[in-house]
Design a protein around this motif. Sequence first.
Motif, PDB file in Angstrom:
ATOM      1  N   TYR A  43       0.833  -1.201   0.000  1.00  6.59           N
ATOM      2  CA  TYR A  43       0.000   0.000   0.000  1.00  6.59           C
ATOM      3  C   TYR A  43       0.868   1.252   0.000  1.00  6.59           C
ATOM      4  CZ  TYR A  43      -4.217  -2.732   0.881  1.00  6.59           C
ATOM      5  OH  TYR A  43      -5.264  -3.608   0.765  1.00  6.59           O
ATOM      6  N   VAL A  44       0.589   2.125  -0.949  1.00  2.00           N
ATOM      7  CA  VAL A  44       1.235   3.434  -1.015  1.00  2.00           C
ATOM      8  C   VAL A  44       0.428   4.432  -0.186  1.00  2.00           C
ATOM      9  CG1 VAL A  44       1.947   5.322  -2.544  1.00  2.00           C
ATOM     10  CG2 VAL A  44       2.168   2.936  -3.302  1.00  2.00           C
ATOM     11  N   CYS A  45      -0.890   4.305  -0.253  1.00  2.00           N
ATOM     12  CA  CYS A  45      -1.784   5.116   0.565  1.00  2.00           C
ATOM     13  C   CYS A  45      -3.146   4.438   0.637  1.00  2.00           C
ATOM     14  CB  CYS A  45      -1.921   6.540   0.005  1.00  2.00           C
ATOM     15  SG  CYS A  45      -2.800   6.629  -1.574  1.00  2.00           S
ATOM     16  N   ILE A  46      -3.910   4.752   1.671  1.00  2.00           N
ATOM     17  CA  ILE A  46      -5.276   4.272   1.819  1.00  2.00           C
ATOM     18  C   ILE A  46      -6.118   5.406   2.390  1.00  2.00           C
ATOM     19  CG2 ILE A  46      -4.576   1.870   2.194  1.00  2.00           C
ATOM     20  CD1 ILE A  46      -5.191   2.293   5.181  1.00  2.00           C
ATOM     21  N   SER A  47      -7.422   5.301   2.236  1.00  2.00           N
ATOM     22  CA  SER A  47      -8.331   6.288   2.806  1.00  2.00           C
ATOM     23  C   SER A  47      -8.613   5.954   4.264  1.00  2.00           C
ATOM     24  CB  SER A  47      -9.641   6.328   2.014  1.00  2.00           C
ATOM     25  OG  SER A  47     -10.295   5.071   2.070  1.00  2.00           O
ATOM     26  N   GLU A  48      -9.206   6.918   4.979  1.00  2.00           N
ATOM     27  CA  GLU A  48      -9.531   6.713   6.392  1.00  2.00           C
ATOM     28  C   GLU A  48     -10.457   5.521   6.599  1.00  2.00           C
ATOM     29  OE1 GLU A  48      -8.342   7.947   8.983  1.00  2.00           O
ATOM     30  OE2 GLU A  48      -7.407   9.851   8.474  1.00  2.00           O
ATOM     31  N   ALA A  49     -11.444   5.358   5.690  1.00  2.94           N
ATOM     32  CA  ALA A  49     -12.380   4.234   5.820  1.00  2.94           C
ATOM     33  C   ALA A  49     -11.649   2.907   5.781  1.00  2.94           C
ATOM     34  CB  ALA A  49     -13.434   4.301   4.721  1.00  2.94           C
ATOM     35  N   CYS A  50     -10.643   2.821   4.917  1.00  3.80           N
ATOM     36  CA  CYS A  50      -9.868   1.582   4.808  1.00  3.80           C
ATOM     37  C   CYS A  50      -9.094   1.328   6.099  1.00  3.80           C
ATOM     38  CB  CYS A  50      -8.915   1.683   3.617  1.00  3.80           C
ATOM     39  SG  CYS A  50      -8.077   0.140   3.210  1.00  3.80           S
ATOM     40  N   ALA A  51      -8.509   2.370   6.659  1.00  6.32           N
ATOM     41  CA  ALA A  51      -7.765   2.226   7.917  1.00  6.32           C
ATOM     42  C   ALA A  51      -8.679   1.754   9.044  1.00  6.32           C
ATOM     43  CB  ALA A  51      -7.103   3.553   8.282  1.00  6.32           C
ATOM     44  N   ASP A  52      -9.900   2.322   9.112  1.00  4.50           N
ATOM     45  CA  ASP A  52     -10.859   1.927  10.149  1.00  4.50           C
ATOM     46  C   ASP A  52     -11.183   0.445  10.052  1.00  4.50           C
ATOM     47  OD1 ASP A  52     -10.959   4.490  11.096  1.00  4.50           O
ATOM     48  OD2 ASP A  52     -12.810   5.029  10.056  1.00  4.50           O
ATOM     49  N   ARG A  53     -11.407  -0.028   8.843  1.00  2.65           N
ATOM     50  CA  ARG A  53     -11.812  -1.421   8.651  1.00  2.65           C
ATOM     51  C   ARG A  53     -10.685  -2.400   8.970  1.00  2.65           C
ATOM     52  NH1 ARG A  53     -16.148  -0.964   3.900  1.00  2.65           N
ATOM     53  NH2 ARG A  53     -16.731   1.194   4.312  1.00  2.65           N
ATOM     54  N   CYS A  54      -9.456  -1.922   8.827  1.00  2.42           N
ATOM     55  CA  CYS A  54      -8.306  -2.776   9.107  1.00  2.42           C
ATOM     56  C   CYS A  54      -7.878  -2.693  10.565  1.00  2.42           C
ATOM     57  CB  CYS A  54      -7.130  -2.382   8.209  1.00  2.42           C
ATOM     58  SG  CYS A  54      -7.428  -2.663   6.446  1.00  2.42           S
ATOM     59  N   GLY A  55      -8.591  -1.874  11.337  1.00  2.00           N
ATOM     60  CA  GLY A  55      -8.280  -1.757  12.755  1.00  2.00           C
ATOM     61  C   GLY A  55      -7.021  -0.960  13.042  1.00  2.00           C
ATOM     62  N   LEU A  56      -6.664  -0.036  12.147  1.00  2.80           N
ATOM     63  CA  LEU A  56      -5.463   0.772  12.327  1.00  2.80           C
ATOM     64  C   LEU A  56      -5.801   2.076  13.051  1.00  2.80           C
ATOM     65  CD1 LEU A  56      -3.916   0.362   8.749  1.00  2.80           C
ATOM     66  CD2 LEU A  56      -3.466  -1.017  10.795  1.00  2.80           C
ATOM     67  N   ASP A  57      -4.868   2.571  13.831  1.00  7.89           N
ATOM     68  CA  ASP A  57      -5.065   3.853  14.509  1.00  7.89           C
ATOM     69  C   ASP A  57      -4.940   5.013  13.539  1.00  7.89           C
ATOM     70  OD1 ASP A  57      -5.468   2.696  17.016  1.00  7.89           O
ATOM     71  OD2 ASP A  57      -3.308   2.619  17.426  1.00  7.89           O
ATOM     72  N   HIS A  58      -4.101   4.841  12.506  1.00  9.33           N
ATOM     73  CA  HIS A  58      -3.901   5.894  11.513  1.00  9.33           C
ATOM     74  C   HIS A  58      -3.589   5.244  10.171  1.00  9.33           C
ATOM     75  CE1 HIS A  58      -2.301   9.429   9.430  1.00  9.33           C
ATOM     76  NE2 HIS A  58      -2.893  10.159  10.367  1.00  9.33           N
ATOM     77  N   LYS A  59      -4.021   5.866   9.120  1.00  9.67           N
ATOM     78  CA  LYS A  59      -3.846   5.270   7.794  1.00  9.67           C
ATOM     79  C   LYS A  59      -2.378   5.149   7.379  1.00  9.67           C
ATOM     80  CE  LYS A  59      -4.764   9.658   5.378  1.00  9.67           C
ATOM     81  NZ  LYS A  59      -5.673  10.319   4.402  1.00  9.67           N
ATOM     82  N   ARG A  60      -1.499   5.958   7.971  1.00  7.99           N
ATOM     83  CA  ARG A  60      -0.079   5.852   7.612  1.00  7.99           C
ATOM     84  C   ARG A  60       0.511   4.500   8.049  1.00  7.99           C
ATOM     85  NH1 ARG A  60       0.107  10.048  11.481  1.00  7.99           N
ATOM     86  NH2 ARG A  60       0.709   9.310  13.579  1.00  7.99           N
ATOM     87  N   GLU A  61      -0.169   3.814   8.983  1.00  5.16           N
ATOM     88  CA  GLU A  61       0.313   2.507   9.434  1.00  5.16           C
ATOM     89  C   GLU A  61       0.212   1.448   8.336  1.00  5.16           C
ATOM     90  OE1 GLU A  61      -1.569   1.309  13.078  1.00  5.16           O
ATOM     91  OE2 GLU A  61      -1.532   3.345  13.876  1.00  5.16           O
ATOM     92  N   ALA A  62      -0.587   1.730   7.299  1.00  5.14           N
ATOM     93  CA  ALA A  62      -0.747   0.759   6.207  1.00  5.14           C
ATOM     94  C   ALA A  62       0.361   0.864   5.167  1.00  5.14           C
ATOM     95  CB  ALA A  62      -2.094   0.967   5.520  1.00  5.14           C
ATOM     96  N   VAL A  63       1.055   2.002   5.133  1.00  6.48           N
ATOM     97  CA  VAL A  63       2.059   2.241   4.099  1.00  6.48           C
ATOM     98  C   VAL A  63       3.153   1.171   4.146  1.00  6.48           C
ATOM     99  CG1 VAL A  63       3.798   3.858   3.231  1.00  6.48           C
ATOM    100  CG2 VAL A  63       1.603   4.717   4.087  1.00  6.48           C
ATOM    101  N   GLY A  64       3.386   0.533   2.995  1.00  9.38           N
ATOM    102  CA  GLY A  64       4.412  -0.488   2.883  1.00  9.38           C
ATOM    103  C   GLY A  64       3.950  -1.891   3.230  1.00  9.38           C
ATOM    104  N   ARG A  65       2.720  -2.026   3.720  1.00  7.02           N
ATOM    105  CA  ARG A  65       2.194  -3.341   4.077  1.00  7.02           C
ATOM    106  C   ARG A  65       1.330  -3.881   2.943  1.00  7.02           C
ATOM    107  NH1 ARG A  65       0.038  -2.308  10.177  1.00  7.02           N
ATOM    108  NH2 ARG A  65      -0.101  -4.590  10.253  1.00  7.02           N
ATOM    109  N   THR A  66       1.045  -5.182   2.960  1.00  5.83           N
ATOM    110  CA  THR A  66       0.264  -5.825   1.909  1.00  5.83           C
ATOM    111  C   THR A  66      -1.129  -6.190   2.415  1.00  5.83           C
ATOM    112  OG1 THR A  66       0.932  -8.079   2.484  1.00  5.83           O
ATOM    113  CG2 THR A  66       2.397  -6.831   0.996  1.00  5.83           C
ATOM    114  N   ALA A  67      -1.986  -6.607   1.493  1.00  7.83           N
ATOM    115  CA  ALA A  67      -3.354  -6.984   1.853  1.00  7.83           C
ATOM    116  C   ALA A  67      -3.366  -8.111   2.884  1.00  7.83           C
ATOM    117  CB  ALA A  67      -4.125  -7.396   0.608  1.00  7.83           C
ATOM    118  N   HIS A  68      -2.438  -9.057   2.764  1.00  8.39           N
ATOM    119  CA  HIS A  68      -2.418 -10.184   3.697  1.00  8.39           C
ATOM    120  C   HIS A  68      -2.005  -9.766   5.111  1.00  8.39           C
ATOM    121  CE1 HIS A  68      -2.592 -12.817   0.082  1.00  8.39           C
ATOM    122  NE2 HIS A  68      -3.237 -13.598   0.929  1.00  8.39           N
TER     123      HIS A  68
END
Length: 251
Positions: A43-68
């Motif tokens: 992930y290069v970037c995600i929206s806030e809704a995506c971060a919420d669904r993944c249980g992340l505190d902030h969307k920047r936590e998704a950067v560099g991680r994969t769907a799995h």
Amino acid sequence: METSLKSWRSDFVARLAQPLFVEALFDHMPDMVFSIKDRAGRYVCISEACADRCGLDHKREAVGRTAHELWPRHMADRYTEQDEQLFRTGQPVLDKLDLTLFNNRKPGWCLSNKTPLLDKAGQLIGLACLSRDLLEPSRAGIVDARMAEAVDRMLARYAEPLRIEALADLAGICTAQFERRMKKIFQLSAGQFLTKTRIDAAARALAETDTAISEIALGCGFCDQSALSKQFRQLTGFTPRDYRQWIRGTQ
């Protein structure tokens, strides 16, 4: 005039200080999930809704991680399969019914579209994905795995002479129910959806290849070039030949 407009638009986009402005737009749409990934599926970037669904505190936590790393395995497997199809073919992935997690962390269904992202040299470097929740259909039980399988069949095998009755059987419902579900989800009848899928494929072939129009017609599920031309003009206002010239800027 056409050339000057393209130049003006390209110059404008090149001047943008925040090329990921679209991410901010979707931050305020909780029923839509937006993301950008690179060729490795990170992930290069995600929206806030995506971060919420993944249980992340902030969307920047998704950067560099994969769907799995972010989604349940059965969901991530399907997302990754779609991504690999796009990277392998260079073609967008359209109108996919996918499982997702809603904001309350309960599973549901969404409608996903993915488009390839190219660098300035024309090389495929990633993809952008937008998924829209199907809240009402999911609550009403209109979408399930068998319905998704039937839609996948249309998207993958549109070149074949598909029968609506057979697709309804695949979905495990009668033809009338299948038509109602298609109308509810896509605002199109099953026949219209199949025609749209074939026209989309023909438009890509016209834009990206020099294949004869008669061959494109047969390869996209039309009985002959005349049938393609009639449907193509009804939906786009162009004949296939005129569309090819227009999209390539030669008209």
